[in-house]
Design an enzyme around this catalytic site. Structure first.
Site, short mmCIF file in Angstrom:
data_model
loop_
_atom_site.label_atom_id
_atom_site.label_comp_id
_atom_site.label_asym_id
_atom_site.label_seq_id
_atom_site.Cartn_x
_atom_site.Cartn_y
_atom_site.Cartn_z
N HIS A 7 20.30 14.19 17.94
CA HIS A 7 20.50 14.30 19.38
C HIS A 7 21.83 13.73 19.81
O HIS A 7 22.47 12.98 19.07
CB HIS A 7 19.35 13.63 20.16
CG HIS A 7 19.25 12.14 19.96
ND1 HIS A 7 18.42 11.57 19.03
CD2 HIS A 7 19.87 11.10 20.58
CE1 HIS A 7 18.52 10.25 19.09
NE2 HIS A 7 19.40 9.94 20.02
N HIS A 80 26.26 8.45 23.00
CA HIS A 80 26.21 8.29 21.55
C HIS A 80 25.78 9.61 20.90
O HIS A 80 25.32 10.52 21.57
CB HIS A 80 25.25 7.16 21.14
CG HIS A 80 23.81 7.39 21.47
ND1 HIS A 80 23.24 7.04 22.68
CD2 HIS A 80 22.80 7.95 20.74
CE1 HIS A 80 21.95 7.36 22.67
NE2 HIS A 80 21.66 7.92 21.51
N GLU A 131 24.35 6.50 16.30
CA GLU A 131 22.98 6.08 16.00
C GLU A 131 22.56 6.76 14.71
O GLU A 131 22.81 7.96 14.54
CB GLU A 131 22.06 6.49 17.16
CG GLU A 131 20.58 6.20 16.93
CD GLU A 131 19.70 6.70 18.08
OE1 GLU A 131 20.24 7.25 19.08
OE2 GLU A 131 18.47 6.56 17.98
CO CO Z 1 19.63 8.04 20.84
#
Ligand code: CO
Length: 140
Positions: A7, A80, A131
């Site tokens: 994502h 992110h 991440e």
């Molecule tokens: Co995230």
């Protein structure tokens, strides 16, 4: 080592306003319920696309880490990117061995998908907050 893009995290002052953009402007149809993660100081809502998700994140509470981001980006913005990895501990140790810093204690915590995550320091990743998320062994 690096797996799929899972994502893109997008900070927003209003998940409702952002959902309207993804739904009404872009035509996204798979939009989850907004939920809170009080210990992380965020509201979260996932927009599911054919190949990845958009993770909308809005500040929750006064101490939310997103407040600072929105101070510099009042309209919101890309926050992110998240990549899947097979083994979060092995990946963390490899990242450290290669000189990258892990945010916080370095101990994985459970992220919005219910699986362990870590964040790499953006200064070690060309300015991008990355991440890394342990890929569920049996994705549904
Ligand atoms: Co995230």
């Amino acid at each position: 080592m690096i797996g799929k893009l899972n994502h893109v995290g997008v900070a927003t002052p209003s998940i409702e306003a952002s959902v309207a953009l993804y739904r009404d402007l872009l035509g996204a149809t798979e939009i989850g319920e907004k939920f809170s993660m009080p210990e992380q100081g965020v509201w979260v809502c996932f927009v599911t696309l054919p190949n990845a998700q958009i993770e909308l994140i809005e500040p929750y509470g006064e101490d939310s880490p997103i407040h600072n981001f929105l101070k510099s980006n009042p309209a919101g913005g890309q926050h992110h990117v998240c990549f899947e990895v097979e083994d979060i501990i092995a990946t963390r140790d490899e990242m450290r061995a290669k000189g990258a810093r892990i945010l916080g204690t370095g101990e994985p915590r459970i992220g919005a998908h219910g699986v362990p995550i870590i964040f790499l320091h953006p200064k070690d990743m060309g300015g991008v907050l990355v991440e890394l998320m342990e890929t569920p062994k049996h994705p549904h």
